[in-house]
Write a protein that holds these residues in place. Structure first.
Motif, PDB file in Angstrom:
ATOM      1  N   GLY A  40       0.807  -1.208   0.000  1.00  0.00           N
ATOM      2  CA  GLY A  40       0.000   0.000   0.000  1.00  0.00           C
ATOM      3  C   GLY A  40       0.840   1.258   0.000  1.00  0.00           C
ATOM      4  O   GLY A  40       1.999   1.264   0.432  1.00  0.00           O
ATOM      5  N   THR A  44      -3.259   4.588   1.596  1.00  0.00           N
ATOM      6  CA  THR A  44      -3.793   3.436   2.319  1.00  0.00           C
ATOM      7  C   THR A  44      -3.367   3.469   3.775  1.00  0.00           C
ATOM      8  O   THR A  44      -4.168   3.194   4.678  1.00  0.00           O
ATOM      9  CB  THR A  44      -3.335   2.125   1.639  1.00  0.00           C
ATOM     10  N   THR A 154      -7.422  -5.596   0.500  1.00  0.00           N
ATOM     11  CA  THR A 154      -6.872  -6.739  -0.230  1.00  0.00           C
ATOM     12  C   THR A 154      -5.500  -6.407  -0.805  1.00  0.00           C
ATOM     13  O   THR A 154      -5.348  -5.494  -1.620  1.00  0.00           O
ATOM     14  CB  THR A 154      -7.821  -7.161  -1.363  1.00  0.00           C
ATOM     15  N   PRO A 156      -2.378  -7.474  -3.115  1.00  0.00           N
ATOM     16  CA  PRO A 156      -2.256  -8.316  -4.309  1.00  0.00           C
ATOM     17  C   PRO A 156      -1.135  -9.342  -4.198  1.00  0.00           C
ATOM     18  O   PRO A 156      -0.062  -9.207  -4.793  1.00  0.00           O
ATOM     19  CB  PRO A 156      -2.000  -7.295  -5.430  1.00  0.00           C
ATOM     20  N   ALA A 180     -15.375   1.621  -2.798  1.00  0.00           N
ATOM     21  CA  ALA A 180     -14.244   0.889  -3.380  1.00  0.00           C
ATOM     22  C   ALA A 180     -13.176   1.874  -3.810  1.00  0.00           C
ATOM     23  O   ALA A 180     -13.485   2.963  -4.318  1.00  0.00           O
ATOM     24  CB  ALA A 180     -14.700   0.052  -4.568  1.00  0.00           C
ATOM     25  N   ARG A 181     -11.932   1.498  -3.578  1.00  0.00           N
ATOM     26  CA  ARG A 181     -10.806   2.309  -4.037  1.00  0.00           C
ATOM     27  C   ARG A 181      -9.599   1.403  -4.226  1.00  0.00           C
ATOM     28  O   ARG A 181      -9.504   0.334  -3.610  1.00  0.00           O
ATOM     29  CB  ARG A 181     -10.497   3.427  -3.039  1.00  0.00           C
ATOM     30  N   THR A 182      -8.673   1.830  -5.061  1.00  0.00           N
ATOM     31  CA  THR A 182      -7.430   1.097  -5.287  1.00  0.00           C
ATOM     32  C   THR A 182      -6.286   2.088  -5.225  1.00  0.00           C
ATOM     33  O   THR A 182      -6.364   3.166  -5.829  1.00  0.00           O
ATOM     34  CB  THR A 182      -7.436   0.398  -6.657  1.00  0.00           C
ATOM     35  N   ASP A 183      -5.230   1.732  -4.482  1.00  0.00           N
ATOM     36  CA  ASP A 183      -4.120   2.678  -4.376  1.00  0.00           C
ATOM     37  C   ASP A 183      -3.093   2.433  -5.476  1.00  0.00           C
ATOM     38  O   ASP A 183      -3.253   1.542  -6.324  1.00  0.00           O
ATOM     39  CB  ASP A 183      -3.524   2.668  -2.961  1.00  0.00           C
ATOM     40  N   GLY A 186      -1.712  -1.094  -5.956  1.00  0.00           N
ATOM     41  CA  GLY A 186      -2.632  -2.191  -6.241  1.00  0.00           C
ATOM     42  C   GLY A 186      -3.386  -2.730  -5.047  1.00  0.00           C
ATOM     43  O   GLY A 186      -4.105  -3.720  -5.166  1.00  0.00           O
ATOM     44  N   VAL A 187      -3.233  -2.117  -3.874  1.00  0.00           N
ATOM     45  CA  VAL A 187      -4.014  -2.540  -2.707  1.00  0.00           C
ATOM     46  C   VAL A 187      -5.437  -2.015  -2.874  1.00  0.00           C
ATOM     47  O   VAL A 187      -5.652  -0.826  -3.142  1.00  0.00           O
ATOM     48  CB  VAL A 187      -3.390  -2.013  -1.399  1.00  0.00           C
ATOM     49  N   MET A 188      -6.411  -2.913  -2.736  1.00  0.00           N
ATOM     50  CA  MET A 188      -7.815  -2.575  -2.941  1.00  0.00           C
ATOM     51  C   MET A 188      -8.548  -2.519  -1.606  1.00  0.00           C
ATOM     52  O   MET A 188      -8.358  -3.394  -0.765  1.00  0.00           O
ATOM     53  CB  MET A 188      -8.475  -3.618  -3.854  1.00  0.00           C
ATOM     54  N   HIS A 190     -12.353  -2.371  -0.178  1.00  0.00           N
ATOM     55  CA  HIS A 190     -13.771  -2.498  -0.487  1.00  0.00           C
ATOM     56  C   HIS A 190     -14.576  -2.563   0.806  1.00  0.00           C
ATOM     57  O   HIS A 190     -14.201  -3.292   1.731  1.00  0.00           O
ATOM     58  CB  HIS A 190     -14.044  -3.763  -1.304  1.00  0.00           C
TER      59      HIS A 190
END
Length: 203
Positions: A40, A44, A154, A156, A180-183, A186-188, A190
């Motif tokens: 992250g 994050t 989450t 990856p 929902a967001r993604t940094d 690639g850390v998601m 939700h």
């Protein structure tokens, strides 16, 4: 109180050892701990700190409680971190049948009737009761319909071993996505709300 669970999880559903393998993990054959360290970006990390800060109280399983107490509750430098300040100053409830007392301030150990204790907490006041880690406790809370919102962070990575958040067999739950967001790494993140049972197609 709104009961929210916050879980760091791998793509294959593992929650064990996100910060590192303990001696107990290693004795059990799990040697892939630390998969969330360094994961992250700053957004994050800031989000996680803000999540701890917005809680009005915390609910932990015994093992997660011990890990957090030893990390955030004993090290002077970490006590000054925003997460440490929140954890040390706010009420903490522990779901345990073996812990009889604790020297971490603002801690209450819940009795044998865990369902009644958690239901009473939810009914007794406004605000947010957060569950961090504590995957077995989360499984139980989901079975008992006590979870109002779930946040999955989450990372990856696929571990291929380790304890998972969702049991191999258990109740089925439909979830509505509320955020929902993604940094940049690639850390998601939700957030979901349970909405009863899923609908199944018939043929």
């Amino acid at each position: 109180m709104k009961l929210t669970t916050i879980t760091q999880i791998t793509l294959d559903g593992v929650t064990q050892g996100n910060g590192g393998s303990t001696e107990e993990d290693l004795r059990g054959g799990f040697d892939r701990g630390g998969w969330a360290r360094g994961a992250g970006d700053d957004t994050t990390r800031d989000h996680i700190a803000a999540t701890f800060q917005r809680a009005d109280a915390y609910l932990f399983g015994r093992r997660t409680y011990d890990i957090l107490r030893d990390f955030w509750g004993t090290m002077a430098e970490l006590k000054q971190h925003p997460i440490g300040v929140a954890l040390n100053s706010k009420p903490k409830y522990v779901a345990s049948t073996t812990l009889t007392r604790s020297d971490w301030a603002n801690t209450e150990i819940l009795g044998d009737d865990l369902f009644r204790a958690v239901a009473d907490l939810k009914d007794s006041r406004d605000g947010e009761l957060q569950v961090h880690g504590s995957s077995r406790l989360i499984q139980w809370l989901l079975e008992k319909d006590l979870v109002d919102e779930m946040e999955l962070i989450t990372v990856p990575v696929v571990l291929g071993q380790g304890a998972r958040l969702f049991a191999d067999s258990g109740r089925d739950i439909a979830l509505n996505l509320v955020d929902a967001r993604t940094d940049s790494k690639g850390v998601m993140i939700h957030s979901y709300r349970p909405v009863g049972r899923p609908a199944y197609a018939t043929f």
